[in-house]
Design a protein around this motif. Structure first.
Motif, PDB file in Angstrom:
ATOM      1  N   ALA A 222      -7.665   3.967  14.646  1.00  0.00           N
ATOM      2  CA  ALA A 222      -8.343   3.514  13.430  1.00  0.00           C
ATOM      3  C   ALA A 222      -8.348   1.993  13.325  1.00  0.00           C
ATOM      4  N   GLY A 223      -7.322   1.327  13.878  1.00  0.00           N
ATOM      5  CA  GLY A 223      -7.239  -0.127  13.813  1.00  0.00           C
ATOM      6  C   GLY A 223      -8.212  -0.844  14.728  1.00  0.00           C
ATOM      7  N   GLU A 224      -8.785  -0.151  15.701  1.00  0.00           N
ATOM      8  CA  GLU A 224      -9.818  -0.680  16.597  1.00  0.00           C
ATOM      9  C   GLU A 224      -9.407  -2.002  17.243  1.00  0.00           C
ATOM     10  N   GLY A 225      -8.179  -2.077  17.720  1.00  0.00           N
ATOM     11  CA  GLY A 225      -7.747  -3.251  18.473  1.00  0.00           C
ATOM     12  C   GLY A 225      -7.244  -4.399  17.638  1.00  0.00           C
ATOM     13  N   SER A 226      -7.204  -4.250  16.318  1.00  0.00           N
ATOM     14  CA  SER A 226      -6.719  -5.307  15.430  1.00  0.00           C
ATOM     15  C   SER A 226      -5.262  -5.020  15.051  1.00  0.00           C
ATOM     16  N   VAL A 227      -4.374  -5.938  15.417  1.00  0.00           N
ATOM     17  CA  VAL A 227      -2.954  -5.744  15.109  1.00  0.00           C
ATOM     18  C   VAL A 227      -2.741  -5.742  13.594  1.00  0.00           C
ATOM     19  N   ARG A 228      -3.385  -6.666  12.906  1.00  0.00           N
ATOM     20  CA  ARG A 228      -3.198  -6.739  11.462  1.00  0.00           C
ATOM     21  C   ARG A 228      -3.662  -5.467  10.769  1.00  0.00           C
ATOM     22  N   ASP A 229      -4.825  -4.929  11.175  1.00  0.00           N
ATOM     23  CA  ASP A 229      -5.310  -3.690  10.563  1.00  0.00           C
ATOM     24  C   ASP A 229      -4.351  -2.536  10.826  1.00  0.00           C
ATOM     25  N   CYS A 230      -3.831  -2.476  12.055  1.00  0.00           N
ATOM     26  CA  CYS A 230      -2.898  -1.393  12.392  1.00  0.00           C
ATOM     27  C   CYS A 230      -1.616  -1.495  11.571  1.00  0.00           C
ATOM     28  N   LEU A 231      -1.115  -2.703  11.405  1.00  0.00           N
ATOM     29  CA  LEU A 231       0.108  -2.872  10.619  1.00  0.00           C
ATOM     30  C   LEU A 231      -0.135  -2.570   9.149  1.00  0.00           C
ATOM     31  N   SER A 232      -1.314  -2.898   8.646  1.00  0.00           N
ATOM     32  CA  SER A 232      -1.638  -2.558   7.255  1.00  0.00           C
ATOM     33  C   SER A 232      -1.696  -1.045   7.081  1.00  0.00           C
ATOM     34  N   LEU A 233      -2.299  -0.353   8.056  1.00  0.00           N
ATOM     35  CA  LEU A 233      -2.348   1.110   7.999  1.00  0.00           C
ATOM     36  C   LEU A 233      -0.951   1.711   8.113  1.00  0.00           C
ATOM     37  N   LEU A 234      -0.113   1.104   8.959  1.00  0.00           N
ATOM     38  CA  LEU A 234       1.255   1.596   9.100  1.00  0.00           C
ATOM     39  C   LEU A 234       2.025   1.414   7.801  1.00  0.00           C
ATOM     40  N   ASP A 235       1.830   0.290   7.134  1.00  0.00           N
ATOM     41  CA  ASP A 235       2.433   0.067   5.822  1.00  0.00           C
ATOM     42  C   ASP A 235       2.039   1.174   4.855  1.00  0.00           C
ATOM     43  N   GLN A 236       0.740   1.484   4.843  1.00  0.00           N
ATOM     44  CA  GLN A 236       0.236   2.517   3.946  1.00  0.00           C
ATOM     45  C   GLN A 236       0.817   3.878   4.320  1.00  0.00           C
ATOM     46  N   ALA A 237       0.933   4.139   5.628  1.00  0.00           N
ATOM     47  CA  ALA A 237       1.457   5.421   6.080  1.00  0.00           C
ATOM     48  C   ALA A 237       2.925   5.586   5.712  1.00  0.00           C
ATOM     49  N   ILE A 238       3.690   4.500   5.790  1.00  0.00           N
ATOM     50  CA  ILE A 238       5.107   4.573   5.428  1.00  0.00           C
ATOM     51  C   ILE A 238       5.258   4.943   3.962  1.00  0.00           C
ATOM     52  N   ALA A 239       4.421   4.341   3.119  1.00  0.00           N
ATOM     53  CA  ALA A 239       4.465   4.682   1.692  1.00  0.00           C
ATOM     54  C   ALA A 239       4.006   6.118   1.462  1.00  0.00           C
ATOM     55  N   HIS A 240       3.012   6.547   2.245  1.00  0.00           N
ATOM     56  CA  HIS A 240       2.468   7.893   2.082  1.00  0.00           C
ATOM     57  C   HIS A 240       3.457   8.960   2.542  1.00  0.00           C
ATOM     58  N   GLY A 241       4.171   8.660   3.632  1.00  0.00           N
ATOM     59  CA  GLY A 241       5.050   9.667   4.206  1.00  0.00           C
ATOM     60  C   GLY A 241       6.493   9.577   3.778  1.00  0.00           C
ATOM     61  N   ALA A 242       6.856   8.522   3.038  1.00  0.00           N
ATOM     62  CA  ALA A 242       8.222   8.361   2.528  1.00  0.00           C
ATOM     63  C   ALA A 242       9.264   8.396   3.639  1.00  0.00           C
ATOM     64  N   GLY A 243       8.975   7.657   4.752  1.00  0.00           N
ATOM     65  CA  GLY A 243       9.980   7.501   5.798  1.00  0.00           C
ATOM     66  C   GLY A 243       9.818   8.389   6.996  1.00  0.00           C
ATOM     67  N   SER A 244       9.040   9.471   6.880  1.00  0.00           N
ATOM     68  CA  SER A 244       8.809  10.366   8.004  1.00  0.00           C
ATOM     69  C   SER A 244       7.318  10.674   8.049  1.00  0.00           C
ATOM     70  N   ILE A 245       6.680  10.360   9.177  1.00  0.00           N
ATOM     71  CA  ILE A 245       5.217  10.401   9.237  1.00  0.00           C
ATOM     72  C   ILE A 245       4.783  11.292  10.392  1.00  0.00           C
ATOM     73  N   ASP A 246       3.821  12.185  10.116  1.00  0.00           N
ATOM     74  CA  ASP A 246       3.234  12.990  11.194  1.00  0.00           C
ATOM     75  C   ASP A 246       1.720  12.807  11.180  1.00  0.00           C
ATOM     76  N   ALA A 247       1.060  13.393  12.146  1.00  0.00           N
ATOM     77  CA  ALA A 247      -0.374  13.185  12.318  1.00  0.00           C
ATOM     78  C   ALA A 247      -1.174  13.732  11.141  1.00  0.00           C
ATOM     79  N   ASP A 248      -0.740  14.860  10.567  1.00  0.00           N
ATOM     80  CA  ASP A 248      -1.481  15.437   9.446  1.00  0.00           C
ATOM     81  C   ASP A 248      -1.511  14.487   8.254  1.00  0.00           C
ATOM     82  N   GLN A 249      -0.413  13.790   8.020  1.00  0.00           N
ATOM     83  CA  GLN A 249      -0.373  12.836   6.910  1.00  0.00           C
ATOM     84  C   GLN A 249      -1.336  11.676   7.149  1.00  0.00           C
ATOM     85  N   ILE A 250      -1.429  11.222   8.405  1.00  0.00           N
ATOM     86  CA  ILE A 250      -2.350  10.132   8.715  1.00  0.00           C
ATOM     87  C   ILE A 250      -3.799  10.595   8.524  1.00  0.00           C
ATOM     88  N   ARG A 251      -4.091  11.814   8.972  1.00  0.00           N
ATOM     89  CA  ARG A 251      -5.450  12.326   8.784  1.00  0.00           C
ATOM     90  C   ARG A 251      -5.777  12.446   7.311  1.00  0.00           C
TER      91      ARG A 251
END
Length: 593
Positions: A222-251
């Protein structure tokens, strides 16, 4: 975590893990090597320009260079620019935090006027207050006005020895050539998937976050080669998954379809089962997937299968899941390049339609229908090759051109059955529901087609077939011909449509480069000319013409037919094809001959 507590406020991952030195930059080895050699040889350019997509490190690289230009230790052991910075120097922290008085950062988007450039031109005359060099970092430099660029040119070409310019832009084509020629240019690459996944995994380890490999791959994709975009998505995923993240949560978070379900959708379309494909598309849409994202994922999987077919080593890509590799290899083995490239063209050209449609899901459904129905069509060169090699009709015989969801199986279905079996051994193709039997209509000759067109009351097609078609080959299911001069080339499509409508089967109808036979009309006219010549050579007819020089020969007239008026003739005589007199003047009989 300790750093966050120390500062009393949370720092987003993109800032917390921003590279501080050249050794922290990922994916830009060519640029780092060039800069290392330049610094070591003391051949540092007066101006650098960095270009690349968002988030690949353009401004960060500029800050690192500013730090290297001014790197000093308190013990005075380093007295020249360097890219080897073992620790924080005297000016490093202020430069990293963008608050050093001699390292001036400005955003060209909000400082576009020529007066801003005049301030820089005035300031460059003065030496740096504390550091070795005065460094100007101008972000999004393409936003400067033409007047600003022109005002900067002279200073940029001959700056004072203590001044360096560092520019960053995402749109290098908007920067005037006069500016580019005064700068040393670096094109920063997108970060490839395996490296990005590895980088994100390392950050998650440092943050104490549990995340699956599939989830990391989804974020990297999803980040398409952008480190900043990937880290922003990872930040969002950490908040979404509360410390444990799987593929379904990212989808869920990104509105993406399940990758395995995208593969199922691909399989259904490729085997021509349009009913199942539409149902799967609707199910994914109802679960929250975006139609445009589903079409994008489908196109990406077509690309993946194509790469697996042409470059099997692609299967070692860590960004691919095990399901993608296994099923993709099976598809690659059994699907032709023609099918894959056509699928890619249809999906890539249809994606903007889905994005712009008032109801994207409807546009996506119609796009899948187009893809499923196009799977059977041969390319022009394949159609000609089949004609030349004597192949049967593409859509004739046992294989129907219609996708199975619309009442048939098609070549796509026949092609996909071994793929399905290989990709999913438990799958057993089920026969389509028995359709009502329709008597087969065979057409083996061109005259038979003309007769059928006459029966179907299509006089325009009858006229075109008789006047314009020079037959090269005709058999049930295949019709190849050349066209007479000035004929309408649209006749090929018209004939194909009528044959599909009248016979219920798709025919191979193609233009040929061979000259072909004479047209039906040319044959008919030649026969009439020959018959007329034979009539004139008949002894009876020659005797009549000798006795009556102004007489006219009228062929094949019945006795009841009214005689036409013959100008300047003293007698009327009608002779049939066999030379018998069938009508004439009352005073003239056959015995008079």
């Amino acid at each position: 975590m300790a750093e966050n507590a120390q500062h009393g406020a949370y720092r987003v991952l993109a800032r917390k893990y921003r590279p501080k030195g050249f050794e922290d930059l990922i994916g830009q080895e060519a640029m780092v090597r060039t800069l290392r050699n330049a610094f070591e040889a003391d051949r540092i350019h007066q101006a650098y320009i960095f270009t690349g997509v968002r988030g690949v490190g353009k401004t960060t690289t500029a800050r690192i260079i500013a730090r290297g230009l001014n790197y000093e230790l308190d013990d005075g052991s380093i007295t020249r620019p360097t890219i080897v910075m073992p620790g924080l120097g005297r000016h490093c922290e202020a430069i990293i935090e963008s608050r050093h008085v001699d390292v001036i950062e400005m955003d060209a988007a909000s400082n576009t006027g020529v007066e801003n450039m005049r301030e820089i031109i005035e300031a460059v005359r003065y030496r740096p207050a504390y550091a070795r060099y005065k460094v100007y970092i101008i972000d999004e430099v393409h936003m400067l006005s033409n007047s600003s660029f022109n005002a900067l040119l002279k200073t940029l070409e001959e700056p004072p020895a203590h001044v360096k310019f560092l520019f960053a832009t995402t749109e290098i084509k908007k920067v005037p050539v006069t500016v580019l020629s005064r700068c040393q240019r670096f094109d920063l690459k997108r970060i490839d998937m395996p490296l990005m996944v590895s980088h994100l995994a390392g950050i998650c380890t440092q943050e104490g976050i549990t995340i699956s490999g599939d989830a990391l791959a989804l974020i990297a994709r999803a980040g398409e080669g952008s480190v900043r975009d990937c880290l922003s998505l990872l930040d969002q995923a950490i908040a979404h998954g509360a410390g444990s993240i799987d593929a379904d949560q990212i989808r869920d978070m990104l509105g993406l379809a399940d990758r395995a379900r995208i593969i199922d959708l691909f399989e259904q379309v490729m085997r021509g089962d349009i009913a199942a494909a539409l149902a799967e598309l609707k199910a994914q849409y109802d679960s929250g997937a975006d139609p445009a994202a589903m079409i994008t994922d489908l196109a990406e999987y077509v690309h993946t299968v194509t790469r697996l077919k042409l470059a099997p080593g692609t299967g070692n890509d860590p960004a691919l899941t095990e399901t993608e590799k296994t099923r993709g290899a099976a598809f690659a083995r059994d699907l032709s390049i023609r099918v894959l490239t056509r699928a890619w063209q249809i999906l890539s050209k249809g994606l903007p339609e889905v994005q712009a449609a008032p109801r994207p899901i409807v546009a996506a459904e119609m796009l899948l229908v187009r893809l499923a129905y196009a799977a059977d069509l041969p390319t022009p060169d394949e159609a000609l090759r089949m004609l030349k090699d004597g192949a049967g009709a593409i859509a004739g015989g046992a294989a129907s051109p219609t996708p199975r969801g619309g009442g048939g199986g098609g070549a796509a279905a026949a092609l996909a059955r071994p793929v399905i079996a290989a990709a999913n051994p438990a799958f057993q193709p089920q026969p389509a529901p028995a359709a009502k039997a329709v008597p087969a209509l065979r057409i083996d000759t061109l005259p038979a087609l003309v007769a059928l067109a006459t029966e179907k009351r299509d006089p325009l097609l009858v006229a075109a077939l008789e006047r314009d078609v020079r037959l090269v080959r005709f058999e049930d299911g295949v019709f190849a011909f050349n066209l007479a001069p000035n004929a309408d080339t649209g006749l090929v499509q018209r004939v194909g449509q009528r044959l599909l409508e009248w016979t219920g089967r798709r025919w191979t109808v193609a233009l040929s480069n061979e000259p072909g036979e004479p047209t039906i009309r040319e044959v008919r006219n030649a026969r009439r000319a020959e018959e007329e010549s034979l009539r004139h050579s008949h002894p009876v007819v020659q005797a009549v013409l000798a006795m009556f020089p102004g007489a006219t020969i009228i062929p094949s007239v019945e006795k009841s037919t009214a005689l036409p008026a013959l100008p300047d003739a003293s007698a009327q005589l009608v002779v049939n094809d066999e030379g018998d007199v069938v009508a004439g003047d009352s005073d003239f009989t056959e015995d008079d001959l």
